[in-house]
Design a protein around this motif. Sequence first.
Motif, PDB file in Angstrom:
ATOM      1  N   UNK A 351      19.723 -10.117  14.311  1.00  0.00           N
ATOM      2  CA  UNK A 351      18.470  -9.431  14.617  1.00  0.00           C
ATOM      3  C   UNK A 351      17.416  -9.903  13.632  1.00  0.00           C
ATOM      4  N   UNK A 352      16.372 -10.531  14.143  1.00  0.00           N
ATOM      5  CA  UNK A 352      15.308 -11.003  13.259  1.00  0.00           C
ATOM      6  C   UNK A 352      14.413  -9.858  12.800  1.00  0.00           C
ATOM      7  N   UNK A 353      14.365  -8.802  13.581  1.00  0.00           N
ATOM      8  CA  UNK A 353      13.566  -7.630  13.216  1.00  0.00           C
ATOM      9  C   UNK A 353      14.521  -6.577  12.659  1.00  0.00           C
ATOM     10  N   UNK A 354      14.551  -6.457  11.342  1.00  0.00           N
ATOM     11  CA  UNK A 354      15.507  -5.555  10.716  1.00  0.00           C
ATOM     12  C   UNK A 354      14.935  -5.044   9.396  1.00  0.00           C
ATOM     13  N   UNK A 355      15.569  -3.996   8.900  1.00  0.00           N
ATOM     14  CA  UNK A 355      15.320  -3.503   7.550  1.00  0.00           C
ATOM     15  C   UNK A 355      16.628  -2.915   7.046  1.00  0.00           C
ATOM     16  N   UNK A 356      16.777  -2.868   5.739  1.00  0.00           N
ATOM     17  CA  UNK A 356      18.025  -2.358   5.185  1.00  0.00           C
ATOM     18  C   UNK A 356      17.770  -1.782   3.808  1.00  0.00           C
ATOM     19  N   UNK A 357      18.741  -1.015   3.376  1.00  0.00           N
ATOM     20  CA  UNK A 357      18.613  -0.367   2.079  1.00  0.00           C
ATOM     21  C   UNK A 357      18.039   1.029   2.208  1.00  0.00           C
ATOM     22  N   UNK A 358      18.046   1.771   1.120  1.00  0.00           N
ATOM     23  CA  UNK A 358      17.518   3.150   1.149  1.00  0.00           C
ATOM     24  C   UNK A 358      16.013   3.172   1.398  1.00  0.00           C
ATOM     25  N   UNK A 359      15.584   4.214   2.086  1.00  0.00           N
ATOM     26  CA  UNK A 359      14.156   4.354   2.376  1.00  0.00           C
ATOM     27  C   UNK A 359      13.410   5.077   1.262  1.00  0.00           C
ATOM     28  N   UNK A 360      14.136   5.832   0.440  1.00  0.00           N
ATOM     29  CA  UNK A 360      13.526   6.550  -0.671  1.00  0.00           C
ATOM     30  C   UNK A 360      14.122   6.038  -1.981  1.00  0.00           C
TER      31      UNK A 360
END
Length: 703
Positions: A351-360
């Motif tokens: 997936x080229x459109x992604x995010x990861x890790x904690x948001x806060x």
Amino acid sequence: MKSTAPPARHAHGSWRQRLTALPRDARDTLFVLAVIAWIMLPQVQHTAWWTCTFAAALLLWRARLALSGAPLPGRWVLAGALTIAIAATWATHKTLVGRDAGVTLIVMLLALKTLELRARRDAMVVFFLGFFVLLSNFFYSQSLPIAVAMVLGLMGLLTALVNAHMTAGKPPLMQALRTASRLALWGAPMMVVLFLFFPRMAPIWGVPSEDLASRSGLSENMRVGEVAALALDASVALRIRFDTPGGQEPPANTLYFRGPVLSLFDGRNWQADPVSDAMTMPQLRVSGEPIRYQMLIEPSKRRWLTLLDAVKTEPQIPPGASVGRLRMSSSLQWQSWRPITDVLRVDAQSHLDFSHGPLQLTPELRRYLQLPPGSNPRTQALGEQLRAELRAQRGADADTDRLIAAALQHLKTGGYTYTLEPGVVDSVHTADDFWFDSRQGFCEHIASAFAVLMRGMGVPARIVTGYQGGDRNSVDNYWTVRNSDAHAWTEVWIAGQGWVRVDPTGAVAPSRVGQFQRLSAPPGAFASAVGNFVDTGTLEKLRAAWEAVNNRWNQWVINYTQSRQLNLLQSLGFESPDWTDLLRLLAVSLSALALLWLVWTRATRPHRDGWSQLMHDAKLRLQRAGMASGASDSARSLSHRVQERWTKESAFAPLAAALSDWLLDMERLRYAPSQGNEASELKTLRQRWQSLRRQRWPHTLNE
């Protein structure tokens, strides 16, 4: 036996004439030594330096003995050389078993055996040791060039083997080569059948590598300035073919292949964080349709898979692959249980459109803010300056997005350059050197300085290494990613978004990221000489064609796994094939080949003419009656023997007279036939023979 050719011919004749003038023993020995040297040559890069040196010395010694006709060394000399070889093997490998020690010993045994090459029995031992050494080359490499070289070595050994069985005269080696080629051609169908249908069951098909030294330039440790050396390495790291609707491939600036993630920084070295590499599921969020692709990863002797960012579902590898199972770390990196020592085929979705890790912001993110005490003070001051400028503009602290934009703008307008030879910075203030002194660097200089600046401004940041970009091969439509495509970029943490990729190299050299324009070292003398005769476009086409062929070799030969076997059976009509179907198909195929061979041999074997067949039947009948005969016995000699033995016995006198007359008529037909009546006379003689067979013969029953 020494050569009788005059010395002048040896001194002034061509090498072909000198070889022709040699005695057969010397010529054959030199040929065998040349073949042995050829199959030992690839071992130079895998065995200890003394192994090939010692072997070469022994082969040269044996060649000198063959040319001079001197006697071979005695048993004590051979025993001493063998003792030295065993002792050196033990000193080098600390064992006499295992892959490397075993290959060393078999190479030495083959070289030593040539020093007692006296009889055909010794030659047979040399040949079969040669076959073992030939196969041992595939312990280290199954590449196409090695395979071609070993096929040539195989033909050389077969030629020597055939030549050893030609005992009469001095047959030319080309005659033996033609016979060996026919033998290899006859065996090729069986080889293909065994390759296609013999069940591949792990771990039988594979020898685990004992040398875990990395072949890849990527590492869990990065010293600022070392990645630039990879630009000189144009070897292939991986190949990828996209399976996208309509054949549309991802945008060029999104081709980031993720490798080790580095977060610990001591001022000049970046290292992977064991905590971030813990095998816990990352907080990965994706959107949109995934991009499906097939990747062929070259042996790196590392455990990480440099997949296209970001892969959520577990990639598919061939069943029984030597790397074991796959797992993903919290830093979004896919790893295998064991190092990649063979070409590995991976089917994945990214997936080229992604995010990861904690948001806060969490306490775990604080380690991505750490800097060595007192390191890079000017860079930290620069960070404070940028924060102050943004605070003055907005009247409040700027958010992370504005801090990143300000740092990138400083890179664009600060006169920084992208170069292949920035050098390795010995100071612990590597970021200060880039921002304020040299103002030039390769991708890791820029990424490291940017990450230090981000941390100095209170933004969590880390380094990601891997590959970026590649070249599309127009021959097979695979993207080729080389070690020269090694790249380093940064990831920064933004509240509400998680870890976000920021490639600061794009701010200094936009063409590096978007258009894949690579910096390359100046061509060497050889490349410059070739370039004077062949234009660059032609060289690129030749390289693309070669890499496409090599890619096919890797896929259909090296990577021909059990899953591909079962897929082949499905294409042949098997609904749910398994290994038992493979065995049945293998048995049927081998039986069909054996039947075809039998039919072909019977159809092509020389047939006797009618007279010879009739004479052969007569000799067999006489043999059963107690009168043995050979191929050299003529019809007249048999006639005399029949008269001498059976005429004296009254019971068999009529048979002896009739049989004697028949044999004399057979001779007359053979050597003085009537013109135009040969067929009629042969028919009459055949009828007379049938009448003779029905009579009572000595020492046998009537038929």
